[in-house]
Design a protein around this motif. Structure first.
Motif, PDB file in Angstrom:
ATOM      1  N   UNK A   1       0.696  -1.280   0.090  1.00  0.00           N
ATOM      2  CA  UNK A   1      -0.003   0.134  -0.086  1.00  0.00           C
ATOM      3  C   UNK A   1       0.724   1.412   0.116  1.00  0.00           C
ATOM      4  N   UNK A   2       2.025   1.149   0.694  1.00  0.00           N
ATOM      5  CA  UNK A   2       2.783   2.557   0.638  1.00  0.00           C
ATOM      6  C   UNK A   2       4.033   2.422  -0.495  1.00  0.00           C
ATOM      7  N   UNK A   3       3.787   1.327  -1.390  1.00  0.00           N
ATOM      8  CA  UNK A   3       4.604   1.227  -2.431  1.00  0.00           C
ATOM      9  C   UNK A   3       5.826   0.595  -2.276  1.00  0.00           C
ATOM     10  N   UNK A   4       5.957  -0.308  -1.236  1.00  0.00           N
ATOM     11  CA  UNK A   4       7.150  -1.163  -1.137  1.00  0.00           C
ATOM     12  C   UNK A   4       7.058  -2.551  -1.397  1.00  0.00           C
ATOM     13  N   UNK A   5       7.812  -2.941  -2.585  1.00  0.00           N
ATOM     14  CA  UNK A   5       7.790  -4.226  -2.930  1.00  0.00           C
ATOM     15  C   UNK A   5       8.623  -5.005  -2.190  1.00  0.00           C
ATOM     16  N   UNK A   6       8.504  -5.457  -1.056  1.00  0.00           N
ATOM     17  CA  UNK A   6       9.371  -6.405  -0.294  1.00  0.00           C
ATOM     18  C   UNK A   6       8.695  -7.720  -0.266  1.00  0.00           C
ATOM     19  N   UNK A   7       9.352  -8.730  -0.635  1.00  0.00           N
ATOM     20  CA  UNK A   7       8.995 -10.166  -0.709  1.00  0.00           C
ATOM     21  C   UNK A   7       9.254 -10.799   0.473  1.00  0.00           C
ATOM     22  N   UNK A   8       8.436 -11.082   1.516  1.00  0.00           N
ATOM     23  CA  UNK A   8       8.532 -11.740   2.872  1.00  0.00           C
ATOM     24  C   UNK A   8       8.562 -13.048   2.353  1.00  0.00           C
ATOM     25  N   UNK A   9       9.375 -13.515   3.096  1.00  0.00           N
ATOM     26  CA  UNK A   9       9.680 -15.247   3.212  1.00  0.00           C
ATOM     27  C   UNK A   9       8.732 -15.818   4.040  1.00  0.00           C
ATOM     28  N   UNK A  10       7.436 -15.633   4.064  1.00  0.00           N
ATOM     29  CA  UNK A  10       6.424 -16.115   4.824  1.00  0.00           C
ATOM     30  C   UNK A  10       6.594 -17.415   5.381  1.00  0.00           C
ATOM     31  N   UNK A  11       6.858 -18.316   4.579  1.00  0.00           N
ATOM     32  CA  UNK A  11       6.587 -19.643   4.788  1.00  0.00           C
ATOM     33  C   UNK A  11       8.011 -20.003   5.673  1.00  0.00           C
ATOM     34  N   UNK A  12       9.208 -19.587   5.484  1.00  0.00           N
ATOM     35  CA  UNK A  12      10.285 -19.637   6.189  1.00  0.00           C
ATOM     36  C   UNK A  12      10.166 -19.239   7.533  1.00  0.00           C
ATOM     37  N   UNK A  13       9.609 -17.785   7.764  1.00  0.00           N
ATOM     38  CA  UNK A  13       9.588 -17.213   8.795  1.00  0.00           C
ATOM     39  C   UNK A  13       8.808 -17.769   9.766  1.00  0.00           C
ATOM     40  N   UNK A  14       7.445 -18.105   9.523  1.00  0.00           N
ATOM     41  CA  UNK A  14       6.604 -18.864  10.456  1.00  0.00           C
ATOM     42  C   UNK A  14       6.972 -19.956  10.926  1.00  0.00           C
ATOM     43  N   UNK A  15       7.959 -20.717  10.233  1.00  0.00           N
ATOM     44  CA  UNK A  15       8.531 -21.974  10.766  1.00  0.00           C
ATOM     45  C   UNK A  15       9.884 -22.053  11.728  1.00  0.00           C
ATOM     46  N   UNK A  16      10.119 -20.525  11.797  1.00  0.00           N
ATOM     47  CA  UNK A  16      11.300 -20.156  12.648  1.00  0.00           C
ATOM     48  C   UNK A  16      12.500 -20.390  11.915  1.00  0.00           C
ATOM     49  N   UNK A  17      12.617 -19.883  10.736  1.00  0.00           N
ATOM     50  CA  UNK A  17      14.072 -20.022   9.875  1.00  0.00           C
ATOM     51  C   UNK A  17      14.729 -19.071  10.286  1.00  0.00           C
ATOM     52  N   UNK A  18      15.963 -19.142  10.890  1.00  0.00           N
ATOM     53  CA  UNK A  18      16.839 -18.523  11.497  1.00  0.00           C
ATOM     54  C   UNK A  18      17.395 -17.345  10.412  1.00  0.00           C
ATOM     55  N   UNK A  19      17.657 -17.541   9.486  1.00  0.00           N
ATOM     56  CA  UNK A  19      18.403 -16.745   8.450  1.00  0.00           C
ATOM     57  C   UNK A  19      17.428 -15.836   7.850  1.00  0.00           C
ATOM     58  N   UNK A  20      16.030 -16.137   7.565  1.00  0.00           N
ATOM     59  CA  UNK A  20      14.979 -15.472   6.911  1.00  0.00           C
ATOM     60  C   UNK A  20      14.596 -14.573   8.017  1.00  0.00           C
ATOM     61  N   UNK A  21      14.368 -14.948   9.198  1.00  0.00           N
ATOM     62  CA  UNK A  21      13.835 -13.877  10.362  1.00  0.00           C
ATOM     63  C   UNK A  21      14.931 -13.081  10.404  1.00  0.00           C
ATOM     64  N   UNK A  22      16.452 -13.136  10.794  1.00  0.00           N
ATOM     65  CA  UNK A  22      17.343 -12.245  10.832  1.00  0.00           C
ATOM     66  C   UNK A  22      17.338 -11.243   9.629  1.00  0.00           C
ATOM     67  N   UNK A  23      17.403 -11.887   8.593  1.00  0.00           N
ATOM     68  CA  UNK A  23      17.578 -11.005   7.241  1.00  0.00           C
ATOM     69  C   UNK A  23      16.155  -9.795   7.183  1.00  0.00           C
ATOM     70  N   UNK A  24      14.975 -10.389   7.523  1.00  0.00           N
ATOM     71  CA  UNK A  24      13.843  -9.485   7.597  1.00  0.00           C
ATOM     72  C   UNK A  24      13.883  -8.559   8.573  1.00  0.00           C
ATOM     73  N   UNK A  25      14.515  -9.174   9.673  1.00  0.00           N
ATOM     74  CA  UNK A  25      14.517  -8.090  11.068  1.00  0.00           C
ATOM     75  C   UNK A  25      15.389  -7.009  10.786  1.00  0.00           C
ATOM     76  N   UNK A  26      16.731  -7.340  10.138  1.00  0.00           N
ATOM     77  CA  UNK A  26      17.724  -6.347   9.888  1.00  0.00           C
ATOM     78  C   UNK A  26      17.207  -5.386   8.672  1.00  0.00           C
ATOM     79  N   UNK A  27      16.373  -5.876   7.763  1.00  0.00           N
ATOM     80  CA  UNK A  27      15.637  -4.894   6.632  1.00  0.00           C
ATOM     81  C   UNK A  27      14.726  -4.104   7.271  1.00  0.00           C
ATOM     82  N   UNK A  28      13.854  -4.720   8.223  1.00  0.00           N
ATOM     83  CA  UNK A  28      12.785  -3.802   8.794  1.00  0.00           C
ATOM     84  C   UNK A  28      13.559  -2.908   9.626  1.00  0.00           C
ATOM     85  N   UNK A  29      14.477  -3.034  10.208  1.00  0.00           N
ATOM     86  CA  UNK A  29      15.054  -2.179  11.178  1.00  0.00           C
ATOM     87  C   UNK A  29      15.639  -0.929  10.532  1.00  0.00           C
ATOM     88  N   UNK A  30      16.195  -1.192   9.316  1.00  0.00           N
ATOM     89  CA  UNK A  30      16.598  -0.005   8.539  1.00  0.00           C
ATOM     90  C   UNK A  30      15.562   0.770   8.149  1.00  0.00           C
TER      91      UNK A  30
END
Length: 153
Positions: free
Chosen positions: A85-114
């Motif tokens: 809605x705000x114009x950001x085309x970020x692909x969230x690795x939903x499947x990997x994040x919800x099962x606790x994928x360590x790398x995907x959660x860290x990558x997304x958290x770092x991106x989101x913090x920035x």
């Protein structure tokens, strides 16, 4: 909203550690998560995004405290739609994040913090700009005077 372009290998020295991200989330939301993978529920990201752009995500639809992967998926889809809605085309690795994928959660958290750091100051600027464009919404503590009034004739 200004996007942040981040890949796993782009300037790793600027990436925060898991502990630093957990500390930031706990302080920003006044909660006490202990593991970064807890963010995989999506609820905290929705709350943080609401600080950036209030009202884009209906927080009544966010499922808090659930342990169901379907609820995590629902929360992350809400976040994905808000980003679009705000114009950001970020692909969230939903499947990997919800099962606790360590790398995907860290990558997304770092991106989101920035993203958060880059845009949190814009939230106040956006509300000021909306007030300027709609004079009926100007606050009583701030009056905008056209520059023509200051010109001497």
């Amino acid at each position: 909203m200004q996007n942040v372009y981040h890949t796993r290998n782009s300037n790793p020295s600027q990436n925060l550690s898991r502990k630093e991200i957990i500390k930031w989330v706990n302080n920003a939301l006044n909660i006490k998560i202990k593991e970064l993978e807890a963010l995989g529920s999506g609820a905290e990201y929705c709350r943080l995004f609401n600080q950036l752009r209030p009202g884009i995500i209906n927080l009544k639809k966010v499922k808090y405290g659930s342990r169901l992967q379907s609820d995590f998926q629902s929360n992350l889809i809400l976040l994905q739609r808000a980003l679009h809605k705000v114009g950001l085309e970020k692909d969230i690795q939903i499947g990997r994040m919800i099962v606790g994928g360590r790398r995907e959660n860290l990558d997304f958290a770092q991106w989101f913090k920035k993203l958060y750091d880059r845009n949190i100051h814009l939230q106040d600027t956006d509300s000021v700009m909306q007030n300027v464009s709609d004079p009926s919404k100007t606050s009583s503590s701030c009056t905008i005077v056209p520059s023509e009034m200051y010109r001497q004739r």
